[in-house]
Design an enzyme around this catalytic site. Structure first.
Site, PDB file in Angstrom:
ATOM      1  N   GLY A   1      -1.718   6.337  -2.672  1.00 21.90           N
ATOM      2  CA  GLY A   1      -2.831   6.180  -3.627  1.00 21.90           C
ATOM      3  C   GLY A   1      -3.909   5.295  -3.026  1.00 21.90           C
ATOM      4  N   HIS A   2      -3.481   4.170  -2.440  1.00 19.73           N
ATOM      5  CA  HIS A   2      -4.447   3.273  -1.794  1.00 19.73           C
ATOM      6  C   HIS A   2      -5.081   3.976  -0.590  1.00 19.73           C
ATOM      7  CE1 HIS A   2      -1.363   0.356  -3.531  1.00 19.73           C
ATOM      8  NE2 HIS A   2      -2.453   0.118  -4.225  1.00 19.73           N
TER       9      HIS A   2
ATOM     10  N   GLN B   1      -8.616   5.660 -10.485  1.00 23.62           N
ATOM     11  CA  GLN B   1      -8.527   6.021 -11.910  1.00 23.62           C
ATOM     12  C   GLN B   1      -7.165   5.637 -12.491  1.00 23.62           C
ATOM     13  OE1 GLN B   1      -9.651  10.058 -13.320  1.00 23.62           O
ATOM     14  NE2 GLN B   1      -7.753   9.920 -14.491  1.00 23.62           N
ATOM     15  N   LYS B   2      -6.178   5.486 -11.610  1.00 23.90           N
ATOM     16  CA  LYS B   2      -4.836   5.085 -12.049  1.00 23.90           C
ATOM     17  C   LYS B   2      -4.916   3.912 -13.026  1.00 23.90           C
ATOM     18  CE  LYS B   2      -0.357   4.219 -11.864  1.00 23.90           C
ATOM     19  NZ  LYS B   2      -0.345   2.887 -12.431  1.00 23.90           N
TER      20      LYS B   2
ATOM     21  N   ARG C   1       4.770  -0.560  -8.327  1.00 21.31           N
ATOM     22  CA  ARG C   1       5.889  -0.995  -9.176  1.00 21.31           C
ATOM     23  C   ARG C   1       6.948   0.098  -9.359  1.00 21.31           C
ATOM     24  NH1 ARG C   1       1.507  -4.110 -12.057  1.00 21.31           N
ATOM     25  NH2 ARG C   1       2.049  -6.298 -11.809  1.00 21.31           N
TER      26      ARG C   1
ATOM     27  N   VAL D   1      -3.416   9.573  -7.358  1.00 25.81           N
ATOM     28  CA  VAL D   1      -2.515  10.305  -6.465  1.00 25.81           C
ATOM     29  C   VAL D   1      -1.116  10.263  -7.066  1.00 25.81           C
ATOM     30  CG1 VAL D   1      -1.510  10.382  -4.146  1.00 25.81           C
ATOM     31  CG2 VAL D   1      -3.917   9.753  -4.454  1.00 25.81           C
TER      32      VAL D   1
ATOM     33  N   GLN E   1      -4.298 -12.911 -12.501  1.00 27.56           N
ATOM     34  CA  GLN E   1      -4.195 -11.728 -13.361  1.00 27.56           C
ATOM     35  C   GLN E   1      -2.759 -11.446 -13.807  1.00 27.56           C
ATOM     36  OE1 GLN E   1      -5.872  -9.187 -10.148  1.00 27.56           O
ATOM     37  NE2 GLN E   1      -4.444  -7.637 -10.858  1.00 27.56           N
TER      38      GLN E   1
ATOM     39  N   LEU F   1       0.812  -1.220   0.000  1.00 31.57           N
ATOM     40  CA  LEU F   1       0.000   0.000   0.000  1.00 31.57           C
ATOM     41  C   LEU F   1       0.844   1.268   0.000  1.00 31.57           C
ATOM     42  CD1 LEU F   1      -2.838  -0.934   2.533  1.00 31.57           C
ATOM     43  CD2 LEU F   1      -2.706  -1.379   0.069  1.00 31.57           C
TER      44      LEU F   1
HETATM   45  P1  AMP Z   1      -3.131  -2.243  -6.859  1.00 31.63           P
HETATM   46  O1  AMP Z   1      -2.019  -1.236  -6.770  1.00 31.63           O
HETATM   47  O2  AMP Z   1      -3.138  -3.004  -8.138  1.00 31.63           O
HETATM   48  O3  AMP Z   1      -3.217  -3.082  -5.636  1.00 31.63           O
HETATM   49  O4  AMP Z   1      -4.445  -1.367  -6.927  1.00 31.63           O
HETATM   50  C1  AMP Z   1      -5.457  -1.336  -5.974  1.00 31.63           C
HETATM   51  C2  AMP Z   1      -6.307  -0.125  -6.250  1.00 31.63           C
HETATM   52  O5  AMP Z   1      -5.557   1.052  -5.985  1.00 31.63           O
HETATM   53  C3  AMP Z   1      -6.794  -0.028  -7.700  1.00 31.63           C
HETATM   54  O6  AMP Z   1      -8.143   0.417  -7.726  1.00 31.63           O
HETATM   55  C4  AMP Z   1      -5.857   1.009  -8.276  1.00 31.63           C
HETATM   56  O7  AMP Z   1      -6.397   1.710  -9.372  1.00 31.63           O
HETATM   57  C5  AMP Z   1      -5.668   1.929  -7.076  1.00 31.63           C
HETATM   58  N1  AMP Z   1      -4.459   2.750  -7.210  1.00 31.63           N
HETATM   59  C6  AMP Z   1      -3.205   2.328  -7.515  1.00 31.63           C
HETATM   60  N2  AMP Z   1      -2.372   3.383  -7.622  1.00 31.63           N
HETATM   61  C7  AMP Z   1      -3.110   4.495  -7.371  1.00 31.63           C
HETATM   62  C8  AMP Z   1      -2.820   5.901  -7.334  1.00 31.63           C
HETATM   63  N3  AMP Z   1      -1.604   6.379  -7.589  1.00 31.63           N
HETATM   64  N4  AMP Z   1      -3.843   6.752  -7.051  1.00 31.63           N
HETATM   65  C9  AMP Z   1      -5.098   6.284  -6.805  1.00 31.63           C
HETATM   66  N5  AMP Z   1      -5.423   4.976  -6.814  1.00 31.63           N
HETATM   67  C10 AMP Z   1      -4.444   4.087  -7.106  1.00 31.63           C
END
Ligand code: AMP
Length: 291
Positions: free
Chosen positions: A36-37, A147-148, A186, A175, A61, A33
């Protein structure tokens, strides 16, 4: 903060919250996390009395040559961030979330032939299938996505409507770091040189958005403004920098006049690290706030 490992436990918890008149918001993640999360959790907290965070690095995935094994896992730090964000329950299913002999796939036809779906075969089937399982495990009123991952958010929006999941999808803004780089789990794979080079992605998107805001409606001209910036400090490779219709997923690059909201999506590689970013031209998510 509860920590649940099985679908039946979190289902019972979410049902009892709702029976008590508390709304439940779900934020699905793969952990590692970052802020953004955290912003998604804050959004969910604003909409609902109870927030559930799911953490599951979903094997289905990832493609065979992708980073499933080395995807960052930062459990302790994730729990700290969850607690600080006011999360009520963490759902971290064990690998047997997929029972032995698991076969069922939830698929949205058409998505596999466009952009991310084409480049990562089976990726979106993995996403829709796991998110459907999460929605059946955590019975929620609201689900928050970023939205990322705009193409993913569009896909989930389609699935929620088609299968009538009976929840409201909220798509929260991306974010970014102070210099514009979209936060991503990543990003830690980038060398410091590539981290600096990668700023060109958000700058290119901003150039196209500025063109559109100035009143330009011709897709080629809008894209040219961004592509000009992109080639000034080119990534190792560019998978796409293109305009997408959020409903049909049609590529709009030749549209002489954009008449409704569109999404500008970009994907590029630095070494073996792929970065995604995007910008919206208009209120793409308005219909995502389903009644
Ligand atoms: P993940 O990083 O794949 O675990 O993504 C989990 C959720 O966090 C997804 O809905 C992503 O779109 C969101 N997410 C990832 N990076 C960001 C960011 N920089 N800003 C907002 N949401 C994000």
């Amino acid at each position: 903060m509860h920590i649940f490992r099985t679908a039946s436990e979190i289902r019972a918890w979410s049902r009892s919250c709702r029976l008590n008149g508390q709304r439940v918001g779900l934020v699905p993640t793969m952990g590692a996390l970052h802020q953004g999360h955290a912003s998604l959790l804050t959004q969910a907290r604003g909409e609902c009395e109870m927030v559930a965070l799911s953490i599951f690095v979903n094997p289905t995935q990832f493609g065979p040559s992708e980073d499933f094994a080395k995807y960052p896992r930062t459990w302790e730090a994730d729990l700290e961030m969850a607690a600080a964000a006011g999360v009520s329950a963490v759902f971290a299913p064990t690998p047997d979330f997929y029972p032995s002999g698991y076969r069922t796939v939830v698929t949205v036809p058409g998505w596999k032939s466009v952009l991310e779906g084409e480049i990562r075969p089976d990726h979106f089937d993995g996403v829709t299938s796991v998110v459907a399982k999460l929605f059946l495990s955590v019975e929620c009123d609201v689900a928050v996505f970023g939205q990322k991952d705009a193409q993913q958010a569009l896909l989930i929006r389609r699935m929620v409507r088609d299968l009538d999941f009976g929840l409201r999808l909220v798509v929260a803004p991306t974010v970014r770091e102070h210099d514009g780089l979209a936060l991503s789990s990543r990003n830690r794979y980038l060398s410091s040189v590539d981290r600096q080079r990668a700023l060109v992605l958000s700058r290119a998107l901003a150039a196209s958005v500025a063109k559109w805001r100035a009143g330009e409606a011709d897709a080629q001209t809008i894209l040219a403004a961004g592509r000009q910036v992109l080639v000034s400090d080119p990534p190792d490779s560019i998978d796409y920098f293109t305009l997408l219709d959020p409903d049909s997923l049609a590529i709009l690059d030749d549209a002489p006049r954009l008449v409704k909201p569109a999404i500008l999506v970009a994907a590029a590689r630095y070494g073996s690290t792929r970065l995604l970013d995007n910008a919206v031209l208009g209120d793409v998510w308005a219909q995502g706030h389903l009644p």
